[in-house]
Design a protein around this motif. Structure first.
Motif, PDB file in Angstrom:
ATOM      1  N   GLY A  16       0.757  -1.072  -0.030  1.00  0.00           N
ATOM      2  CA  GLY A  16       0.035   0.027   0.156  1.00  0.00           C
ATOM      3  C   GLY A  16       0.843   1.354  -0.073  1.00  0.00           C
ATOM      4  O   GLY A  16       2.117   1.348  -0.453  1.00  0.00           O
ATOM      5  N   VAL A  17       0.424   2.506   0.787  1.00  0.00           N
ATOM      6  CA  VAL A  17       0.968   3.543   0.705  1.00  0.00           C
ATOM      7  C   VAL A  17       1.098   4.150   1.949  1.00  0.00           C
ATOM      8  O   VAL A  17       0.080   3.906   2.821  1.00  0.00           O
ATOM      9  CB  VAL A  17       0.475   4.610  -0.351  1.00  0.00           C
ATOM     10  CG1 VAL A  17       0.528   4.182  -1.647  1.00  0.00           C
ATOM     11  CG2 VAL A  17      -0.989   4.818  -0.079  1.00  0.00           C
ATOM     12  N   SER A  45      -4.886   3.471   8.777  1.00  0.00           N
ATOM     13  CA  SER A  45      -4.303   3.929   9.822  1.00  0.00           C
ATOM     14  C   SER A  45      -4.159   5.444   9.677  1.00  0.00           C
ATOM     15  O   SER A  45      -3.697   5.710   8.705  1.00  0.00           O
ATOM     16  CB  SER A  45      -3.362   3.262  10.371  1.00  0.00           C
ATOM     17  OG  SER A  45      -3.453   1.733  10.374  1.00  0.00           O
ATOM     18  N   MET A  46      -4.467   6.162  10.755  1.00  0.00           N
ATOM     19  CA  MET A  46      -4.096   7.950  10.550  1.00  0.00           C
ATOM     20  C   MET A  46      -3.595   8.136  12.041  1.00  0.00           C
ATOM     21  O   MET A  46      -4.527   7.831  13.053  1.00  0.00           O
ATOM     22  CB  MET A  46      -5.245   8.456  10.090  1.00  0.00           C
ATOM     23  CG  MET A  46      -4.943   9.976  10.096  1.00  0.00           C
ATOM     24  SD  MET A  46      -6.051  10.987   9.277  1.00  0.00           S
ATOM     25  CE  MET A  46      -7.559  10.968  10.431  1.00  0.00           C
ATOM     26  N   VAL A  47      -2.699   8.921  12.122  1.00  0.00           N
ATOM     27  CA  VAL A  47      -2.154   9.320  13.340  1.00  0.00           C
ATOM     28  C   VAL A  47      -2.471  10.886  13.028  1.00  0.00           C
ATOM     29  O   VAL A  47      -1.622  11.426  12.034  1.00  0.00           O
ATOM     30  CB  VAL A  47      -0.792   9.184  13.581  1.00  0.00           C
ATOM     31  CG1 VAL A  47      -0.409   9.670  14.752  1.00  0.00           C
ATOM     32  CG2 VAL A  47      -0.618   7.343  13.598  1.00  0.00           C
ATOM     33  N   MET A  48      -2.871  11.569  14.077  1.00  0.00           N
ATOM     34  CA  MET A  48      -3.172  13.138  13.994  1.00  0.00           C
ATOM     35  C   MET A  48      -2.383  13.714  15.048  1.00  0.00           C
ATOM     36  O   MET A  48      -2.174  13.240  16.276  1.00  0.00           O
ATOM     37  CB  MET A  48      -4.533  13.263  14.016  1.00  0.00           C
ATOM     38  CG  MET A  48      -5.345  13.070  12.959  1.00  0.00           C
ATOM     39  SD  MET A  48      -7.142  13.496  13.170  1.00  0.00           S
ATOM     40  CE  MET A  48      -7.032  15.194  12.678  1.00  0.00           C
ATOM     41  N   LYS A  58       2.386  16.709  12.889  1.00  0.00           N
ATOM     42  CA  LYS A  58       2.205  16.292  11.589  1.00  0.00           C
ATOM     43  C   LYS A  58       1.091  15.261  11.723  1.00  0.00           C
ATOM     44  O   LYS A  58       0.850  14.664  12.907  1.00  0.00           O
ATOM     45  CB  LYS A  58       2.978  15.845  10.684  1.00  0.00           C
ATOM     46  CG  LYS A  58       3.711  14.610  11.539  1.00  0.00           C
ATOM     47  CD  LYS A  58       5.096  14.149  10.445  1.00  0.00           C
ATOM     48  CE  LYS A  58       5.468  12.855  11.214  1.00  0.00           C
ATOM     49  NZ  LYS A  58       6.837  12.514  10.238  1.00  0.00           N
ATOM     50  N   ASP A  59       0.317  14.799  10.562  1.00  0.00           N
ATOM     51  CA  ASP A  59      -0.424  13.687  10.464  1.00  0.00           C
ATOM     52  C   ASP A  59       0.156  12.566   9.335  1.00  0.00           C
ATOM     53  O   ASP A  59       1.002  13.199   8.742  1.00  0.00           O
ATOM     54  CB  ASP A  59      -1.770  14.054   9.747  1.00  0.00           C
ATOM     55  CG  ASP A  59      -2.495  14.982  10.773  1.00  0.00           C
ATOM     56  OD1 ASP A  59      -2.332  15.300  11.780  1.00  0.00           O
ATOM     57  OD2 ASP A  59      -3.704  15.518  10.251  1.00  0.00           O
ATOM     58  N   ILE A  60      -0.235  11.336   9.720  1.00  0.00           N
ATOM     59  CA  ILE A  60       0.257  10.477   9.065  1.00  0.00           C
ATOM     60  C   ILE A  60      -0.810   9.333   8.498  1.00  0.00           C
ATOM     61  O   ILE A  60      -1.529   9.157   9.495  1.00  0.00           O
ATOM     62  CB  ILE A  60       1.488   9.539   9.583  1.00  0.00           C
ATOM     63  CG1 ILE A  60       2.603  10.421   9.965  1.00  0.00           C
ATOM     64  CG2 ILE A  60       2.054   8.378   8.573  1.00  0.00           C
ATOM     65  CD1 ILE A  60       3.561   9.781  11.001  1.00  0.00           C
ATOM     66  N   ILE A  61      -0.816   8.954   7.355  1.00  0.00           N
ATOM     67  CA  ILE A  61      -2.029   8.114   6.923  1.00  0.00           C
ATOM     68  C   ILE A  61      -1.150   6.871   6.181  1.00  0.00           C
ATOM     69  O   ILE A  61      -0.368   6.986   5.317  1.00  0.00           O
ATOM     70  CB  ILE A  61      -2.649   8.712   5.870  1.00  0.00           C
ATOM     71  CG1 ILE A  61      -3.644   9.984   6.512  1.00  0.00           C
ATOM     72  CG2 ILE A  61      -3.704   7.651   5.293  1.00  0.00           C
ATOM     73  CD1 ILE A  61      -4.272  10.951   5.553  1.00  0.00           C
ATOM     74  N   LYS A  62      -1.683   5.584   6.778  1.00  0.00           N
ATOM     75  CA  LYS A  62      -1.315   4.449   6.228  1.00  0.00           C
ATOM     76  C   LYS A  62      -2.284   3.722   5.406  1.00  0.00           C
ATOM     77  O   LYS A  62      -3.589   3.444   5.970  1.00  0.00           O
ATOM     78  CB  LYS A  62      -0.423   3.507   7.089  1.00  0.00           C
ATOM     79  CG  LYS A  62       0.758   3.758   7.713  1.00  0.00           C
ATOM     80  CD  LYS A  62       1.110   2.837   8.668  1.00  0.00           C
ATOM     81  CE  LYS A  62       2.669   3.235   9.030  1.00  0.00           C
ATOM     82  NZ  LYS A  62       3.205   2.068   9.867  1.00  0.00           N
ATOM     83  N   ILE A  63      -2.503   3.368   4.262  1.00  0.00           N
ATOM     84  CA  ILE A  63      -3.452   2.713   3.543  1.00  0.00           C
ATOM     85  C   ILE A  63      -2.969   1.479   2.797  1.00  0.00           C
ATOM     86  O   ILE A  63      -2.264   1.361   1.886  1.00  0.00           O
ATOM     87  CB  ILE A  63      -4.246   3.382   2.261  1.00  0.00           C
ATOM     88  CG1 ILE A  63      -4.176   5.050   2.771  1.00  0.00           C
ATOM     89  CG2 ILE A  63      -5.355   3.137   1.713  1.00  0.00           C
ATOM     90  CD1 ILE A  63      -4.572   6.262   1.861  1.00  0.00           C
ATOM     91  N   GLU A  64      -3.658   0.379   3.199  1.00  0.00           N
ATOM     92  CA  GLU A  64      -3.331  -1.010   2.691  1.00  0.00           C
ATOM     93  C   GLU A  64      -3.882  -1.161   1.168  1.00  0.00           C
ATOM     94  O   GLU A  64      -5.101  -0.781   1.154  1.00  0.00           O
ATOM     95  CB  GLU A  64      -4.181  -1.860   3.753  1.00  0.00           C
ATOM     96  CG  GLU A  64      -3.082  -2.300   4.856  1.00  0.00           C
ATOM     97  CD  GLU A  64      -1.948  -3.226   4.788  1.00  0.00           C
ATOM     98  OE1 GLU A  64      -1.810  -4.067   3.590  1.00  0.00           O
ATOM     99  OE2 GLU A  64      -1.522  -3.652   6.020  1.00  0.00           O
ATOM    100  N   GLU A  65      -3.465  -1.943   0.875  1.00  0.00           N
ATOM    101  CA  GLU A  65      -3.794  -2.555  -0.748  1.00  0.00           C
ATOM    102  C   GLU A  65      -4.508  -1.329  -1.698  1.00  0.00           C
ATOM    103  O   GLU A  65      -5.213  -1.318  -2.207  1.00  0.00           O
ATOM    104  CB  GLU A  65      -4.881  -3.582  -0.427  1.00  0.00           C
ATOM    105  CG  GLU A  65      -4.733  -4.679   0.288  1.00  0.00           C
ATOM    106  CD  GLU A  65      -3.655  -5.441  -0.376  1.00  0.00           C
ATOM    107  OE1 GLU A  65      -3.180  -5.432  -1.693  1.00  0.00           O
ATOM    108  OE2 GLU A  65      -2.584  -6.035   0.387  1.00  0.00           O
ATOM    109  N   ARG A  66      -3.516  -0.102  -1.685  1.00  0.00           N
ATOM    110  CA  ARG A  66      -3.945   0.926  -2.358  1.00  0.00           C
ATOM    111  C   ARG A  66      -2.759   1.610  -2.800  1.00  0.00           C
ATOM    112  O   ARG A  66      -1.565   1.636  -2.460  1.00  0.00           O
ATOM    113  CB  ARG A  66      -4.729   1.790  -1.492  1.00  0.00           C
ATOM    114  CG  ARG A  66      -5.243   3.151  -2.073  1.00  0.00           C
ATOM    115  CD  ARG A  66      -6.409   3.019  -2.793  1.00  0.00           C
ATOM    116  NE  ARG A  66      -7.022   3.891  -3.876  1.00  0.00           N
ATOM    117  CZ  ARG A  66      -7.335   5.170  -3.439  1.00  0.00           C
ATOM    118  NH1 ARG A  66      -7.290   5.608  -2.294  1.00  0.00           N
ATOM    119  NH2 ARG A  66      -7.676   5.876  -4.520  1.00  0.00           N
TER     120      ARG A  66
END
Length: 158
Positions: A16-17, A45-48, A58-66
């Protein structure tokens, strides 16, 4: 004092990304412009407001299978022009890309002007006038907008 219990752990993604260096509080807007909401079935998953040495928070986003297409990366540039996209395959970062603001947003976001001809014919084209803070001008009706105005007034091209 940071104890092991105080640290939040988010599991690694297999494929993913990971979108990092999103300005604090803008993670939800990034998910929205990517069309990720209730109907999305993969893990997100998102951390704010997490600490950052360069940004403060900052914020971080993890997206599976994308995966992200160029058009989607340009959409992110409207909200998080200094973000980084990490492409993950089999738990390893295989490509790291710093987002940059393009010279123009073609076929990415519609002009907010309801009378603009680009909303009825042709393809939307917003030329970048200034990158920081971001300001664009419609190539057709010539109205200028800040990135905040675009996000409030416009809709993204699918």
């Amino acid at each position: 004092m940071d104890s092991e219990q105080d640290k939040m752990k988010i599991k690694k993604i297999e494929n993913g990304v990971v979108i990092d260096h999103i300005p604090k509080g803008k993670g939800l807007a990034v998910l929205s412009i990517l069309g990720i909401g209730e109907g999305f079935h993969a893990t997100v998953s998102m951390v704010m407001n997490t600490p950052s040495t360069t940004m403060g928070l900052k914020d971080i986003i993890k997206i599976e299978e994308r995966a992200l297409e160029e058009k989607e990366i340009n959409k992110i540039a409207l909200i998080a022009p200094a973000a980084t996209v990490n492409f993950v395959h089999e738990f390893q970062i295989v490509k790291k890309r710093k987002i940059s603001v393009p010279d123009a947003f073609e076929d990415v976001i519609r002009c907010p002007n309801p009378k603009c001809i680009s909303n009825k014919e042709g393809r939307p084209l917003l030329k970048v006038e200034r990158k920081s803070p971001l300001h664009v001008r419609c190539a057709y009706c010539e109205r200028a907008y800040s990135s905040e105005e675009l996000l409030e007034l416009s809709s993204f091209v699918a």
